[in-house]
Scaffold this active site. Sequence first.
Site, PDB file in Angstrom:
ATOM      1  N   LYS A  68       0.808  -1.220   0.000  1.00 49.69           N
ATOM      2  CA  LYS A  68       0.000   0.000   0.000  1.00 49.69           C
ATOM      3  C   LYS A  68       0.844   1.274   0.000  1.00 49.69           C
ATOM      4  CE  LYS A  68      -4.135  -2.023   2.099  1.00 49.69           C
ATOM      5  NZ  LYS A  68      -5.161  -1.883   3.157  1.00 49.69           N
ATOM      6  N   ASP A 105     -10.390   2.236   1.609  1.00 48.72           N
ATOM      7  CA  ASP A 105     -10.628   1.727   2.961  1.00 48.72           C
ATOM      8  C   ASP A 105     -11.321   2.777   3.828  1.00 48.72           C
ATOM      9  OD1 ASP A 105      -9.527  -0.819   2.620  1.00 48.72           O
ATOM     10  OD2 ASP A 105      -7.509  -0.122   3.095  1.00 48.72           O
TER      11      ASP A 105
END
Length: 275
Positions: A68, A105
């Site tokens: 990420k 997210d």
Amino acid sequence: MSTRHRAAVLGSPIAHSLSPVLHRAAYAELGLDDWSYGRFEVDEAALPGFVGELDDSWAGLSLTMPLKRAVIPLLDEITDTATSVEAVNTVVFTDDGRRVGDNTDIPGMIAALRERGVEKVDSAAVLGAGATASSALAALARICAGPVTAYVRSEARAREMRGWGDRLGVEVRTAAWEDAAEAFAAPLVIATTPAGTTDALAEAVPDAPGTLFDVLYDPWPTRLAAAWSARDGRIVGGLDLLVHQAVLQVEQMTGRAPGPLAAMRAAGERALAER
């Protein structure tokens, strides 16, 4: 007209990922018969080579740990949301050849809470201090009016969480993990720790608790979530988060909105039941 029709999730380890199940269910529901979604074991060292070899049939990538942050230097642009936590879980390839990174997210957490009737809280508690905890703080920056208490295992983690709070505009107070049961007095508790970490806290759940957002989905329910539910507390689970963030990925990669939330959730539930 775009010819992009391929997507995949990358990470290491990756075999456990439910993303292919969710995205393929979305394609089926949307009638995107020519779309495919794969799963590739890719670590940080292999990531630049993998991304560099993708052709113009690729629409996007989903990224899990440890990629990420590693993906950011490979991108042409990242959104403000991704910048806020220095983490990208979604890459979209545009028709003009650009690589755009986003983080679904954070809005996924907010959407999962909203679906369960939680839109604003006066305070909150976070269990843990890893990457998911920073995303939780970013979500809380948008829905929490007051302080957030983070329960952590070390002073280094405490400093890290206070630093994220300063960056995100959240008043973060820190407390020792040994006092984590005190978190349950908050109207919203977000558990971001690995499987088994909160098991010992299950016996401390009070009568009439608020909302627990436990980001785990396998195994489910966790001991903490089961105890919370037994006391009639509101539960938001890891599958809720996974589905909501995946819906946003599908919308960005395919250009089709709204994403088929119900079909994706049903597919995820079936897959977990079969494990």
